[in-house]
Write an enzyme that holds these catalytic residues in place. Structure first.
Site, PDB file in Angstrom:
ATOM      1  N   SER A   1       2.666 -10.336  16.989  1.00 21.55           N
ATOM      2  CA  SER A   1       2.584 -11.240  18.014  1.00 21.55           C
ATOM      3  C   SER A   1       4.132 -11.402  18.699  1.00 21.55           C
ATOM      4  O   SER A   1       4.174 -12.058  19.804  1.00 21.55           O
ATOM      5  CB  SER A   1       2.010 -12.857  17.673  1.00 21.55           C
ATOM      6  OG  SER A   1       3.091 -13.132  16.631  1.00 21.55           O
TER       7      SER A   1
ATOM      8  N   ARG B   1       4.606   0.176  -0.168  1.00 24.76           N
ATOM      9  CA  ARG B   1       4.462   0.947   0.917  1.00 24.76           C
ATOM     10  C   ARG B   1       4.346   2.586   0.440  1.00 24.76           C
ATOM     11  O   ARG B   1       3.539   3.445   1.090  1.00 24.76           O
ATOM     12  CB  ARG B   1       5.533   0.840   1.917  1.00 24.76           C
ATOM     13  CG  ARG B   1       5.253  -0.549   2.662  1.00 24.76           C
ATOM     14  CD  ARG B   1       6.206  -0.641   3.724  1.00 24.76           C
ATOM     15  NE  ARG B   1       7.496  -1.005   3.486  1.00 24.76           N
ATOM     16  CZ  ARG B   1       8.014  -2.280   3.527  1.00 24.76           C
ATOM     17  NH1 ARG B   1       7.205  -3.184   3.957  1.00 24.76           N
ATOM     18  NH2 ARG B   1       9.128  -2.615   3.294  1.00 24.76           N
TER      19      ARG B   1
ATOM     20  N   CYS C   1       2.009 -13.200  -0.043  1.00 22.39           N
ATOM     21  CA  CYS C   1       3.187 -13.714  -0.657  1.00 22.39           C
ATOM     22  C   CYS C   1       3.050 -15.138  -0.758  1.00 22.39           C
ATOM     23  O   CYS C   1       4.216 -15.780  -1.306  1.00 22.39           O
ATOM     24  CB  CYS C   1       4.434 -13.240   0.233  1.00 22.39           C
ATOM     25  SG  CYS C   1       4.105 -13.954   1.896  1.00 22.39           S
TER      26      CYS C   1
END
Length: 398
Positions: free
Chosen positions: A251, A212, A339
Site C-alpha cells: 500500500s 527467503r 510475526c
C-alpha cells in the site's frame, strides 16, 4: 555511587534465577522498596527477601515490566565497558555466520542488552532504544558502537510507539557521522537499497533472510505474488533465482519505489512489477480477474499486538491466507508468516488449515521456518521467539 536496592517479594525470584530478565511490578516488595521512590532508567541492585544479591538491573516505576536485568555479576555494572563486551560477543556470532556485514547485530534481551536493537548495514547502523534504562545509557551505547565497529554513521530510529509506554519521547536523529538517503545491503546473491529514515522499523526485515533463502529452490519458472512486499526482499530474490514473473503488492508508494529500484539493481526489472494496493483488496481484484499464481508469499505486519487482540487478529490471518489460496493454482505453494508473538506456531498452523478447508483445498506442510540466527532466542524468554513461517503445498481437496 551508591546504587539503590529493589527488593523482590518472597517466592518471586524463581523465574529470575531460571534466567528471565524481567521483573514485574507485582513481584516487588513495595513496603521495603516503594516503586515511587525510583526514577525511570535508574540502575538498581536486585535483592531477594533475605537481602541476598541477585543482579544489577535498571528500573522504570511507571511500567508493568518495572525492572530489567543487565548483569548477574556484581563486578559488571551496565556501562560503556560492559556494552563493548556485549557488542563483541554478539559480533562473534554474526561474523561466524554472515559473509557480509548485513544483519541484526544486537537483539535486546537475547544479546544481554534489554531495550536495545541494532541493525547493521555495512558501515551504517540503525539503532532503536525502547526503554528508559537504555535511554539513560545512550551516550555509552554510541561510544561502545563507535569503539567496536567504527561506523560511518549511526541513526537513532527512536520513533516507535512502545517508547511512550516508558514515558519517552519519539524521535529520529543522526547520532554519529552521516547517513545517506538510501543505504545498501547484501542478502544472498542480491543487493538491495533501503531507507533508514523512512523504512519500516529499523529499515529492513533481516529476521526473514533465512526463510527467503529457503524459498529459492521453489521458484524457477514460477509466477510469484509477493504480498505486503515492502522493498521487495522476497520478490526480487525470487526473480533473481529464476522466477518467470513476480508481482509485488504494497500500500506504500515509497516501498514500491524501493521494489522498482531493487529489481533494477539486480537486473530483474523486466520480471518484477508492482501493484499499489492494500493486500486484502488486491487479492479480491486478482481473484475477480481470474489471475493465478504458482507461489503466494504472505508476510504481513503483526495482526496481534496485544493478547486481547487474539480473536480479531486470528480472523485476519485466516482471511488473508484464505484469500491467498484463492489465487493459487491447483498445485501451488503458500509461504505464510506471522510475526505476532501471541499467535503461536500451532495456532497459526491450525488457522491455515481452517482457511484451506474454507477454500476446499488440501494442505501439505513441506517446510517451516523461524527468525534467523541474528535474532537468537533467549530460552527463558518466550517473547524472543516470535516469527513463524510455513511453506505449504496447496492442492485440490482429496
Amino acid at each position: 555511587m551508591e546504587i539503590p536496592v529493589l527488593f523482590i517479594k518472597k517466592g518471586q525470584e524463581r523465574r529470575l534465577r531460571a534466567g528471565h530478565l524481567w521483573v514485574y511490578s507485582n513481584e516487588v516488595d513495595i513496603r521495603r522498596s516503594p516503586l515511587k521512590d525510583f526514577q525511570p532508567g535508574e540502575p538498581v541492585a536486585l535483592m531477594n527477601h533475605e537481602e541476598k544479591w541477585l543482579a544489577w538491573a535498571y528500573v522504570n516505576p511507571n511500567s508493568l515490566i518495572c525492572a530489567r536485568i543487565v548483569s548477574r555479576r556484581q563486578d559488571h555494572l551496565l556501562d560503556q565497558s560492559l556494552l563493548v563486551h556485549r557488542i563483541k560477543v554478539a559480533l562473534g556470532l554474526r561474523k561466524r555466520l554472515y559473509q557480509q556485514p548485513c544483519y541484526r547485530l544486537l537483539f535486546g534481551e537475547s544479546d544481554g542488552v534489554p531495550g536495545l536493537v541494532v541493525d547493521r548495514f555495512g558501515d551504517y547502523l540503525s539503532v532503536q532504544i525502547s526503554t528508559a534504562g537504555m535511554e539513560a545509557q545512550k551516550e555509552a551505547i554510541l561510544g561502545a558502537l563507535n569503539k567496536v565497529l567504527k561506523p560511518k554513521g549511526i541513526l537513532l530510529r527512536n520513533d516507535m510507539a512502545v517508547r511512550e509506554l516508558e514515558g519517552l519521547e519519539r524521535y529520529v536523529e543522526v547520532a554519529h557521522g552521516e547517513i545517506p538517503e538510501r543505504v545498501r545491503l547484501r542478502e544472498g546473491r542480491c543487493e538491495f537499497e533501503t531507507s533508514l529514515f523512512e523504512g519500516q522499523k529499523t529499515g529492513w526485515f533481516y529476521d526473514q533472510a533465512a526463510n527467503r533463502e529457503r524459498l529459492l529452490p521453489w521458484v524457477a519458472g514460477k509466477r510469484v505474488l509477493d504480498l505486503f512486499s515492502y522493498a521487495g526482499a522476497w520478490g526480487v530474490r525470487a526473480a533473481r533465482a529464476g522466477a518467470a514473473a513476480v508481482t509485488c503488492v504494497d500500500s506504500s508508494a515509497t516501498a514500491l519505489d524501493l521494489v522498482t529500484a531493487n529489481a533494477a539493481l539486480n537486473g530483474v526489472e523486466a520480471r518484477v512489477d508492482t501493484l499499489r494496493e492494500d493486500s486484502f483488496s488486491a487479492l479480491k481484484g486478482l481473484r475477480q480477474d481470474n489471475e493465478r499464481f504458482d507461489i503466494v508469499l504472505v508476510d504481513p505486519p503483526a495482526f496481534i499486538k496485544r493478547k486481547k487482540d487474539l480473536k480479531e487478529g486470528t480472523l485476519a490471518y485466516r482471511r488473508i491466507n484464505e484469500a491467498a489460496m484463492s489465487v493459487l493454482g491447483k498445485d501451488g505453494l503458500l509461504v505464510s508468516s506471522s510475526c505476532s508473538y501471541h499467535m503461536d506456531s500451532e495456532r497459526l498452523l491450525g488457522t491455515l488449515q481452517q482457511a484451506s478447508r474454507h477454500r476446499d483445498r488440501f494442505l501439505q506442510m513441506v517446510e517451516r521456518g523461524q527468525q534467523g540466527p541474528d535474532h537468537p532466542v533467549h530460552p527463558a524468554i518466550p517473547e524472543t521467539a516470535y516469527l513463524k513461517t510455513y511453506f505449504l503445498r496447496v492442492l485440490p481437496a482429496l
